[in-house]
Design an enzyme around this catalytic site. Structure first.
Site, short mmCIF file in Angstrom:
data_model
loop_
_atom_site.label_atom_id
_atom_site.label_comp_id
_atom_site.label_asym_id
_atom_site.label_seq_id
_atom_site.Cartn_x
_atom_site.Cartn_y
_atom_site.Cartn_z
N ARG A 139 23.34 53.26 1.47
CA ARG A 139 24.42 52.86 2.37
C ARG A 139 24.91 51.45 2.05
O ARG A 139 25.98 51.04 2.52
CB ARG A 139 23.95 52.93 3.81
CG ARG A 139 23.49 54.31 4.24
CD ARG A 139 22.77 54.29 5.56
NE ARG A 139 23.64 53.87 6.65
CZ ARG A 139 23.20 53.42 7.82
NH1 ARG A 139 21.89 53.28 8.04
NH2 ARG A 139 24.06 53.08 8.75
N HIS A 170 25.19 45.55 9.45
CA HIS A 170 24.61 45.35 10.77
C HIS A 170 24.24 43.88 10.84
O HIS A 170 23.27 43.46 10.21
CB HIS A 170 23.37 46.20 10.96
CG HIS A 170 23.57 47.66 10.69
ND1 HIS A 170 23.53 48.20 9.42
CD2 HIS A 170 23.80 48.70 11.53
CE1 HIS A 170 23.72 49.51 9.49
NE2 HIS A 170 23.89 49.85 10.76
N HIS A 182 16.00 52.71 14.40
CA HIS A 182 16.09 53.88 15.27
C HIS A 182 14.73 54.15 15.94
O HIS A 182 14.67 54.75 17.01
CB HIS A 182 16.49 55.12 14.47
CG HIS A 182 17.90 55.08 13.96
ND1 HIS A 182 18.22 54.51 12.76
CD2 HIS A 182 19.05 55.55 14.48
CE1 HIS A 182 19.52 54.63 12.55
NE2 HIS A 182 20.05 55.26 13.59
N ASP A 254 24.85 48.03 17.91
CA ASP A 254 24.41 49.30 17.34
C ASP A 254 24.00 50.18 18.52
O ASP A 254 23.94 49.73 19.67
CB ASP A 254 23.24 49.06 16.38
CG ASP A 254 23.11 50.15 15.32
OD1 ASP A 254 23.77 51.21 15.45
OD2 ASP A 254 22.34 49.95 14.36
#
Length: 501
Positions: A139, A170, A182, A254
């Site tokens: 990513r 981020h 996460h 986020d």
């Protein structure tokens, strides 16, 4: 005052929801002031359906921001069911042609705009300096801060030229983590000097290029704040991002339901703390998508204002930034050609040629590759999916190789499958053998299994669709630098020497 507080609290929220059409609760709260919604793979089937969905949302509130997590490459929502027409950041960074990156971002932006999506939680501006990073990887544009910076700028310029907000993430940089936010709370013990020379370089460049939004990271950076993660840190969101870097656009969190925040502070208190720290919008992402959660967070914000834990001025300022961004998107849509008409009808499809061109140019070959000219056997080794990527989007090479060479067989299996080596060697007997992997360097079991296959079949061709770390050790290895659909096509073309599209 109460009604106004509730309206302002709704304005700063970005919830997701279930379904291919807006549920009644979303419609009602849009009428009450909800500022944005987020779309995920569960909301998407076809471009026509998405255009109808966004048109229905705007019938309730014409300036609602419709957001999506569409990075291209491995993280795709708009093409969740077939794989992306656009390679991801690592492929673009490998090619290192900023004009091509800008063209890809422009094309992706047009795809979003024609469906009525005007806020993209992308691009990823993280510098992937940790090879074991479980959530960034392909990513990222790469590990060189200045390469990441120039491609982040090109991406922002391309995307925003279509009237779609670029949300650079981020902040202040998730590339040196070994924990997936996460699931847990990462910590990066880098000095301010190192952060300035590495993590902050792309964000400074993006701000200078006019990025409209920045997304915070759920991670602790003791150099700035030893107690709170960036999303909840006034020192980082206000002191560093607003005051030191001079960013005046929208700061969005986020997903507030991610483990780093939800398991530590809870989604309601986490939302309040984020707004108090300087965030302007709270993303309620993929894991929470019901009215009860929305109301819980809204009411927590209202209560915090009444109790003095969140100033009314801070909430009003956040809501005003949301409104200002919505005004920009409406003006851009009115001036642009990619947005759908008022009836939700689609504009003409955009040109996807830059995506396949980029995927082809990103392919790298190590070792001696002899063209595969007859039906092959392909083994695609699966592993636990990156949560940001998800497991709904197809990936691989086998389908495209079978298209080029009828009779090609394809097996997909995890490394723990009983008898996998023997069955796959038998299936590949007398024919070319291709093994497709993803981030092999992070999967010891897969590496051991591959070694067993190669010992028996030294002519095995390995296609790495993740990070191609490590020496190929005499193997023939094709690296695609991502697993987008176009990367699979490019790999099949490389294997066969044929043009498939």
């Amino acid at each position: 005052m109460s009604d106004e507080l509730h309206r302002l609290a709704l304005t700063v929220l970005q919830p997701g929801f279930e379904g291919l059409t807006p549920p009644d609760w979303v419609r009602r709260h849009l009428a009450d002031g909800l500022g944005a919604v987020g779309l995920f793979g569960r909301n998407i089937r076809t471009p026509e359906q998405v255009a109808a969905l966004t048109a229905a949302l705007r019938k309730e509130k014409d300036d609602v921001l419709v957001a999506i997590d569409e990075e291209g490459g491995d993280v795709t929502r708009l093409e969740v069911n077939e794989g992306s027409s656009w390679p991801g950041n690592l492929a673009l960074g490998t090619v290192d042609d900023v004009g091509l990156t800008r063209a890809v971002a422009t094309g992706l932006g047009r795809d979003l705009a024609r469906c009525g999506v005007d806020f993209n939680w992308a691009p990823d501006a993280d510098v992937n300096s940790n090879q074991d990073n479980p959530v960034i990887g392909v990513r990222s544009f790469g590990s060189d801060p200045h390469l990441v910076a120039r491609h982040t700028v090109a991406y922002v310029e391309g995307l925003q030229s279509t009237g779609v907000v670029a949300c650079v993430k981020h902040f202040p940089g998730h590339g040196d983590t070994s924990v997936d936010s996460h699931l847990g709370l990462p910590r990066v013990d880098a000095s301010r000097e190192l952060l300035a020379e590495r993590e902050l370089v792309p964000f400074r460049a993006a701000i200078a290029a006019g990025a409209k939004a920045v997304m915070s990271a759920h991670m602790v950076l003791p150099a700035y704040d030893a107690e709170y993660p960036a999303t909840l840190s006034r020192a980082i969101l206000t002191g560093l991002l607003r005051e030191e870097l001079g960013f005046q656009g929208l700061i969005v969190t986020d997903g507030i339901e991610m483990g780093a925040i939800a398991d530590t502070y809870g989604v309601a208190d986490g939302s309040v703390r984020a707004l108090a720290a300087g965030a302007d919008a709270v993303c309620i992402g993929g894991g929470l998508c019901d009215e009860a959660t929305l109301l819980m967070i809204r009411d927590a914000i209202v209560t915090a204002v009444r109790e003095g834990r969140l100033s009314a001025e801070r909430l009003a300022d956040a809501a005003a930034r949301v409104a200002a961004l919505a005004s920009w998107t409406r003006a851009a849509a009115a001036a642009g050609s990619g947005a759908p008409g008022p009836d939700g009808g689609l504009a003409a499809p955009g040109d996807h040629a830059p995506g396949l061109d980029a995927a082809r140019r990103a392919v790298r070959v190590e070792g001696v590759l002899r063209p595969v000219e007859s039906a092959a056997h392909v083994l695609e080794l699966t592993s636990q999916a990156n949560i940001a990527v998800g497991d709904a989007t197809p990936w691989g090479v086998g389908a495209y190789l079978a298209e080029a060479l009828p009779g090609t067989t394809v097996a997909r299996a995890g490394v723990t499958t009983f008898g996998l080596v023997d069955t796959q060697l038998a299936a590949a007997a007398g024919r070319p053998f291709v093994v497709v992997v993803r981030d092999l360097h992070r999967n010891v079991a897969a590496a051991d299994l591959l070694a067993g296959l190669v010992a028996a079949r030294p002519d095995t061709v390995v296609v790495e669709m993740g990070l191609p770390y490590g020496d190929a050790q005499g193997l023939t290895r094709i690296s695609t630098h991502g697993a987008a659909r176009v990367c699979g096509i490019a790999a099949a073309e490389t294997l066969t020497g044929r043009t498939l599209r």
